[in-house]
Design an enzyme around this catalytic site. Sequence first.
Site, PDB file in Angstrom:
ATOM      1  N   CYS A   2       0.856  -1.168   0.000  1.00 48.85           N
ATOM      2  CA  CYS A   2       0.000   0.000   0.000  1.00 48.85           C
ATOM      3  C   CYS A   2       0.897   1.224   0.000  1.00 48.85           C
ATOM      4  O   CYS A   2       2.091   1.125   0.251  1.00 48.85           O
ATOM      5  CB  CYS A   2      -0.865  -0.018   1.250  1.00 48.85           C
ATOM      6  SG  CYS A   2      -1.756  -1.578   1.418  1.00 48.85           S
ATOM      7  N   ARG A  27       1.222   1.654  -5.893  1.00 46.64           N
ATOM      8  CA  ARG A  27       1.355   0.631  -4.858  1.00 46.64           C
ATOM      9  C   ARG A  27       0.015  -0.007  -4.505  1.00 46.64           C
ATOM     10  O   ARG A  27      -0.050  -0.898  -3.665  1.00 46.64           O
ATOM     11  CB  ARG A  27       1.973   1.249  -3.595  1.00 46.64           C
ATOM     12  CG  ARG A  27       3.333   1.859  -3.849  1.00 46.64           C
ATOM     13  CD  ARG A  27       3.833   2.569  -2.621  1.00 46.64           C
ATOM     14  NE  ARG A  27       4.273   1.652  -1.613  1.00 46.64           N
ATOM     15  CZ  ARG A  27       5.532   1.269  -1.432  1.00 46.64           C
ATOM     16  NH1 ARG A  27       6.475   1.745  -2.206  1.00 46.64           N
ATOM     17  NH2 ARG A  27       5.851   0.429  -0.486  1.00 46.64           N
ATOM     18  N   TRP A  75      -3.841  -1.785  -1.330  1.00 45.32           N
ATOM     19  CA  TRP A  75      -3.942  -3.004  -2.137  1.00 45.32           C
ATOM     20  C   TRP A  75      -4.401  -4.080  -1.166  1.00 45.32           C
ATOM     21  O   TRP A  75      -3.678  -4.420  -0.229  1.00 45.32           O
ATOM     22  CB  TRP A  75      -2.598  -3.360  -2.771  1.00 45.32           C
ATOM     23  CG  TRP A  75      -2.710  -4.522  -3.706  1.00 45.32           C
ATOM     24  CD1 TRP A  75      -3.097  -4.469  -5.011  1.00 45.32           C
ATOM     25  CD2 TRP A  75      -2.439  -5.896  -3.413  1.00 45.32           C
ATOM     26  NE1 TRP A  75      -3.094  -5.740  -5.547  1.00 45.32           N
ATOM     27  CE2 TRP A  75      -2.692  -6.644  -4.583  1.00 45.32           C
ATOM     28  CE3 TRP A  75      -2.013  -6.583  -2.274  1.00 45.32           C
ATOM     29  CZ2 TRP A  75      -2.533  -8.013  -4.663  1.00 45.32           C
ATOM     30  CZ3 TRP A  75      -1.853  -7.953  -2.350  1.00 45.32           C
ATOM     31  CH2 TRP A  75      -2.113  -8.651  -3.532  1.00 45.32           C
ATOM     32  N   ASN A 101       1.248  -0.631   5.852  1.00 44.94           N
ATOM     33  CA  ASN A 101       1.601  -1.384   4.640  1.00 44.94           C
ATOM     34  C   ASN A 101       2.280  -2.668   5.089  1.00 44.94           C
ATOM     35  O   ASN A 101       3.265  -2.602   5.814  1.00 44.94           O
ATOM     36  CB  ASN A 101       2.562  -0.556   3.770  1.00 44.94           C
ATOM     37  CG  ASN A 101       3.129  -1.376   2.629  1.00 44.94           C
ATOM     38  OD1 ASN A 101       2.461  -2.270   2.113  1.00 44.94           O
ATOM     39  ND2 ASN A 101       4.358  -1.083   2.240  1.00 44.94           N
ATOM     40  N   GLY A 102       1.765  -3.809   4.654  1.00 47.01           N
ATOM     41  CA  GLY A 102       2.368  -5.089   5.055  1.00 47.01           C
ATOM     42  C   GLY A 102       1.287  -6.035   5.508  1.00 47.01           C
ATOM     43  O   GLY A 102       0.099  -5.829   5.244  1.00 47.01           O
ATOM     44  N   GLU A 487       6.760 -13.451 -21.366  1.00 46.79           N
ATOM     45  CA  GLU A 487       6.484 -12.027 -21.155  1.00 46.79           C
ATOM     46  C   GLU A 487       5.254 -11.589 -21.959  1.00 46.79           C
ATOM     47  O   GLU A 487       4.426 -10.818 -21.468  1.00 46.79           O
ATOM     48  CB  GLU A 487       7.736 -11.213 -21.530  1.00 46.79           C
ATOM     49  CG  GLU A 487       7.611  -9.712 -21.440  1.00 46.79           C
ATOM     50  CD  GLU A 487       7.273  -9.182 -20.055  1.00 46.79           C
ATOM     51  OE1 GLU A 487       7.286  -9.958 -19.076  1.00 46.79           O
ATOM     52  OE2 GLU A 487       6.949  -7.984 -19.947  1.00 46.79           O
ATOM     53  N   LYS A 491       1.912  -9.984 -20.318  1.00 50.89           N
ATOM     54  CA  LYS A 491       1.360  -8.675 -20.704  1.00 50.89           C
ATOM     55  C   LYS A 491      -0.119  -8.789 -21.045  1.00 50.89           C
ATOM     56  O   LYS A 491      -0.932  -7.975 -20.617  1.00 50.89           O
ATOM     57  CB  LYS A 491       2.099  -8.098 -21.922  1.00 50.89           C
ATOM     58  CG  LYS A 491       3.475  -7.562 -21.685  1.00 50.89           C
ATOM     59  CD  LYS A 491       3.552  -6.261 -20.921  1.00 50.89           C
ATOM     60  CE  LYS A 491       3.658  -6.512 -19.439  1.00 50.89           C
ATOM     61  NZ  LYS A 491       4.941  -6.871 -18.908  1.00 50.89           N
ATOM     62  N   GLU A 494      -2.287  -9.417 -17.923  1.00 56.65           N
ATOM     63  CA  GLU A 494      -2.348  -8.251 -17.041  1.00 56.65           C
ATOM     64  C   GLU A 494      -3.313  -7.191 -17.521  1.00 56.65           C
ATOM     65  O   GLU A 494      -4.101  -6.682 -16.747  1.00 56.65           O
ATOM     66  CB  GLU A 494      -0.965  -7.579 -17.017  1.00 56.65           C
ATOM     67  CG  GLU A 494      -0.037  -8.020 -15.971  1.00 56.65           C
ATOM     68  CD  GLU A 494       1.184  -7.133 -15.944  1.00 56.65           C
ATOM     69  OE1 GLU A 494       1.897  -7.053 -16.966  1.00 56.65           O
ATOM     70  OE2 GLU A 494       1.445  -6.543 -14.895  1.00 56.65           O
ATOM     71  N   HIS A 510       3.971 -31.852 -25.088  1.00 55.17           N
ATOM     72  CA  HIS A 510       3.904 -32.563 -23.799  1.00 55.17           C
ATOM     73  C   HIS A 510       2.673 -32.156 -22.992  1.00 55.17           C
ATOM     74  O   HIS A 510       2.650 -32.330 -21.781  1.00 55.17           O
ATOM     75  CB  HIS A 510       5.189 -32.323 -23.010  1.00 55.17           C
ATOM     76  CG  HIS A 510       6.392 -32.812 -23.740  1.00 55.17           C
ATOM     77  ND1 HIS A 510       6.864 -34.100 -23.606  1.00 55.17           N
ATOM     78  CD2 HIS A 510       7.176 -32.206 -24.653  1.00 55.17           C
ATOM     79  CE1 HIS A 510       7.923 -34.259 -24.408  1.00 55.17           C
ATOM     80  NE2 HIS A 510       8.121 -33.121 -25.050  1.00 55.17           N
ATOM     81  N   LYS A 609       1.707  -1.675  -8.954  1.00 53.12           N
ATOM     82  CA  LYS A 609       2.989  -1.566  -9.663  1.00 53.12           C
ATOM     83  C   LYS A 609       4.115  -2.172  -8.833  1.00 53.12           C
ATOM     84  O   LYS A 609       5.001  -2.824  -9.373  1.00 53.12           O
ATOM     85  CB  LYS A 609       3.263  -0.088  -9.962  1.00 53.12           C
ATOM     86  CG  LYS A 609       4.564   0.183 -10.689  1.00 53.12           C
ATOM     87  CD  LYS A 609       4.463  -0.232 -12.131  1.00 53.12           C
ATOM     88  CE  LYS A 609       5.738   0.005 -12.911  1.00 53.12           C
ATOM     89  NZ  LYS A 609       5.760  -0.825 -14.130  1.00 53.12           N
TER      90      LYS A 609
HETATM   91  O1  M6R Z   1       9.773  -3.765  -9.549  1.00 49.39           O
HETATM   92  P1  M6R Z   1       9.995  -5.168 -10.020  1.00 49.39           P
HETATM   93  O2  M6R Z   1      10.695  -5.228 -11.326  1.00 49.39           O
HETATM   94  O3  M6R Z   1      10.657  -6.023  -9.019  1.00 49.39           O
HETATM   95  O4  M6R Z   1       8.543  -5.750 -10.237  1.00 49.39           O
HETATM   96  C1  M6R Z   1       8.376  -7.116 -10.483  1.00 49.39           C
HETATM   97  C2  M6R Z   1       6.978  -7.448 -10.938  1.00 49.39           C
HETATM   98  O5  M6R Z   1       6.044  -7.108  -9.968  1.00 49.39           O
HETATM   99  C3  M6R Z   1       6.619  -6.739 -12.240  1.00 49.39           C
HETATM  100  O6  M6R Z   1       7.527  -7.018 -13.252  1.00 49.39           O
HETATM  101  C4  M6R Z   1       5.219  -7.156 -12.693  1.00 49.39           C
HETATM  102  O7  M6R Z   1       5.224  -8.490 -13.063  1.00 49.39           O
HETATM  103  C5  M6R Z   1       4.769  -6.261 -13.842  1.00 49.39           C
HETATM  104  N1  M6R Z   1       3.471  -5.744 -13.555  1.00 49.39           N
HETATM  105  C6  M6R Z   1       4.726  -6.951 -15.136  1.00 49.39           C
HETATM  106  O8  M6R Z   1       4.218  -6.148 -16.147  1.00 49.39           O
END
Ligand code: M6R
Length: 614
Positions: A2, A27, A75, A101-102, A487, A491, A494, A510, A609
């Site tokens: 958060c 966050r 969050w 936060n935590g 990746e 994307k 997400e 497989h 993020k």
């Molecule tokens: O700040 P970081 O690179 O450690 O973040 C890692 C992941 O949380 C980040 O790459 C996440 O998977 C992205 N939203 C992917 O687009």
Amino acid sequence: MCGIMGYAGREPAAPIVLDGLSRLEYRGYDSAGLAVLTDDGELTIKKGAGKLARLKECIGDQIPAGTTGIGHTRWATHGKATETNAHPHTDSKGDVTVIHNGIVENYLELRKELVAAGHHFRSETDTEVIPHLIEEEVKKGHDLTAAVCHAIARIHGAAAIVAMRRAEPGVLVAARVANAGGVVIGYGEDAIYVASDLPALIPYARKVVFLADGEVARVTKDGATYLGADGKPVQKTPQAMPEGPLAAGKGLYKHFMAKEIAEQPESVLNTMSGVFTIDPPEVELPDAPMTDEEVAAIKRVVLVGMGTSFHAALIGRTYLERLAGIAAEADNASEYRYREPLIDSSVLVVAVLQSGETVDTLAAMHEARERGARVIAVCNTPGSQATRVAHGTVFTRCGPEIAVASTKTFVGSLAALYLLACHLGARRGVLTPAELASRLGELARMPQLIGRAIRTEAACERIANRFRAAQHFLFLGRGMQFPVAMEGALKLKEVSYIHAEGYAAGEMKHGPIALIDEAMPVVALVPKDTHYAKMLNNVEEVRARDGLVIAIATEGDEVAASKAHEVVYVPEAPALLAPMVTVVPLQYLAYHIALRRGADIDQPRNLAKTVTVE
Ligand code: M6R
């Protein structure tokens, strides 16, 4: 994960707290809330479910009075994203107010104990036990600072908190427990600020102090004092605000994601600028210094990261093996830290994390350091925790990445990992000067090639129109392109909420091949590299089962085009660096499908993020 923001000063606190929160929404954006206290101890709390904009709407022009305040963007971990569960939370009497936060891992047992002692709980959150614990300590006669110290001693798990009390107006107490997400104290003119991260403090603070694990800060408008993990006073000297956490705008783009995809040539260019010369061939990594003995002593490299950064780490593994001649492995940081890894001082751990704050990656770094390994961060955020935990950092200079979906920091991380591998390869005598010059020359061409890949946007829009309603996607690649397939799938998941899987194409037979039918689009990464012929076989196998093939192929490759239903051409690039160009159409595909499905592209549901909880 958060965002927390606090203010103790002379101005009305609410607008400043809200402004700080607006730069912390990366966050979390499940709910937002603030609490403001006047000098007479009058407390106002405002909360809203959903994004910060909703809270601002609720407040309108009824700005609550008070020059001390705390705010939170959430969050959700425990309890749904409702107004009741939004922070701040208070104790039974409404004296103590807390943001957090935590995760309080032992909250169930604490809650049971507090309920038995007569405390009344309103929310489903783990957080709410904290103000009640503080209330208990206040009842024993402690002031807020001492009460917080006693209360956090009872908490298991990581927690960054800020508390205030009606009975002690003008005072904020901040604490960081068990390597929780960061707590930064900002020194401004006539005011002191508390935030979970530097961006919140950009307009306000010139100097900052980072709380270490277990430390507590008592903040008033006149200054801050600190207690160490042992409860004794510690002196902490404010340092200049690190450069870099600048605010970014969308410019002419509709979304940050589109802007950041387009910024990729510049991201790679900036990451390599000033770091190497081709004549004479040399790579200097000034923020990751190593002696010749340390370089020679490396027997193995372990790369760790999460999400997109993990995918970059998978590619970095090959760079370290091919260019530096060192055995390398890559792992999810969250798995790695609990694996009781066999590492010692002969291992170099490379942690990839754009934010520098991802809790799992930070924990893996701590674990590695404790076991004697040397740790290097590949990071986009100057001043972040990772840069302080690591022995050295290779910075990606991509500028702030605002969209939750990472794009430009992926290619920036690849450039940084490639430079690190070249640097080590040259110093270990694995790359001759001529080979180093040639490898660096190839990297130097990449911004231009990525620029050409950016021109695939129109083709991706066409394909997005065709496949916008698909329910599943498969992404296939081999070798350097396997992590790109992962990746691409990440994307798409997400930002468009379409189920997608990224597979090593050799795995297809497989199991995943059972999924293929006329409703299954398959994105096949078929650049002309050593896996080309085998990838074409896989494409045929998909077609033989009525799958719909979207090929990402090298410019001019008519064979690949003839086998696919759709083709996107990317420029030819050296195999090791080709992921920097092949990833671009996958980013655009995800973006344009999401756009057509009306998704919240820059802030997708359920995500944040920066992930600061396990
Ligand atoms: O700040 P970081 O690179 O450690 O973040 C890692 C992941 O949380 C980040 O790459 C996440 O998977 C992205 N939203 C992917 O687009």
